[in-house]
Design an enzyme around this catalytic site. Sequence first.
Site, PDB file in Angstrom:
ATOM      1  N   ARG A  92     -31.859  33.882  75.830  1.00 58.37           N
ATOM      2  CA  ARG A  92     -32.510  33.535  76.283  1.00 58.37           C
ATOM      3  C   ARG A  92     -32.671  34.564  76.737  1.00 58.37           C
ATOM      4  O   ARG A  92     -33.539  35.300  78.051  1.00 58.37           O
ATOM      5  CB  ARG A  92     -32.414  32.533  77.684  1.00 58.37           C
ATOM      6  CG  ARG A  92     -33.635  32.459  78.838  1.00 58.37           C
ATOM      7  CD  ARG A  92     -33.242  30.883  79.039  1.00 58.37           C
ATOM      8  NE  ARG A  92     -33.224  30.654  80.170  1.00 58.37           N
ATOM      9  CZ  ARG A  92     -34.092  30.745  81.159  1.00 58.37           C
ATOM     10  NH1 ARG A  92     -35.836  30.367  81.174  1.00 58.37           N
ATOM     11  NH2 ARG A  92     -34.045  30.291  82.574  1.00 58.37           N
ATOM     12  N   TYR A  98     -30.304  41.106  84.782  1.00 61.42           N
ATOM     13  CA  TYR A  98     -30.817  41.367  84.222  1.00 61.42           C
ATOM     14  C   TYR A  98     -30.734  43.155  83.930  1.00 61.42           C
ATOM     15  O   TYR A  98     -30.437  44.134  83.474  1.00 61.42           O
ATOM     16  CB  TYR A  98     -31.769  41.596  83.297  1.00 61.42           C
ATOM     17  CG  TYR A  98     -31.421  39.937  82.991  1.00 61.42           C
ATOM     18  CD1 TYR A  98     -30.670  39.350  81.656  1.00 61.42           C
ATOM     19  CD2 TYR A  98     -32.111  38.461  84.052  1.00 61.42           C
ATOM     20  CE1 TYR A  98     -30.692  38.091  81.133  1.00 61.42           C
ATOM     21  CE2 TYR A  98     -31.694  37.627  83.540  1.00 61.42           C
ATOM     22  CZ  TYR A  98     -31.280  37.075  82.172  1.00 61.42           C
ATOM     23  OH  TYR A  98     -31.034  35.947  81.791  1.00 61.42           O
TER      24      TYR A  98
END
Length: 331
Positions: free
Chosen positions: A275, A307
């Site tokens: 993920r 991220y």
Amino acid sequence: MNTKIHPPTHSSHPSLQDIRMSSREYVNPVDYQHPCDSMARFAEFLTLRYDANRTRHAYYRQLRLLHDHFQLDPAALTEAQVREWFLHLKLKRQWSPKSLRQARAALRLFFVDQLEHPDWKLFSQIRTPDHDILPAVLTRMQVHQLLAHIRLRRYRTPLKLIYACGLRLSECLGLTIHDVLGRENKLRIRQSKGHQDRVVPLPICLYGELRDYWKFHRHPLLLFPNVGRGDRRPAALAARMKAATGPMPHSSLQRLLILARQQLNLPDASVHSLRHSFATHLLEAGAHLHTIQRLLGHKQINSTMVYLHLTHQTTQDTLKLMEQLCCNLPR
């Protein structure tokens, strides 16, 4: 799915609600065996406060650990003893800030809210700053190597779906045939973390794989039914899967991925790393951060912003911009 399916009307197959419950692998703590009355009351308190059994279980577990450490009814402990427990967690067990926050939240509920000790200063004294540990992310090549290494379709297919759609493990294994909107190229995620529903795009090629996989077992409801134990020949395997009363256990995929990772000598990664890799690779390809937030089901954009620290492309783009800003400055 586009294939017409007519679920049976007899009661031998699980209902949609049964599937949702079994996919989480948690029960309500009120059904546990309680060492003392105060813990039974805490289980009831958690039932009134929270809807998710996973949350109830996690908070009850913190009280159970405290009980096991002192071998006493937690209600009889003093503030000094609870302070000693937190020092033990931080210095001896070296719990992470996230785990310490959970322990603090659970025990605050028990001692301050349930037992009414508002004078206790301990919980306001505990500070748990994060250590900025970034999640493990695989490169695209490593994802390909990992999935190619897993030869059995019943394991490879859900792992591919987790990576391709950015799903949590529980979201993937809890999917039913009604959640796959093939003609619309969409996948419906129901009652995920925070009891939120969302819809994510489903790649056409992956929809074809899901349809072919379902045609093998033809379970009336589940997309990834439990395989169980017994004869491994295809016909016997399909029959057991068709009659399964619950989805594949989480531990099946978790153990398999750890073994594959070790055999391939890949970095320390888990099913959840797929993920993380999905989000990172999308960001590197130019997807907007808010789009990724919606796909992942994050309530707060801060959860998605981690991220930004993981992408090589972001660093390169920033460097190019800095070069442009600096190149025409006076010498």
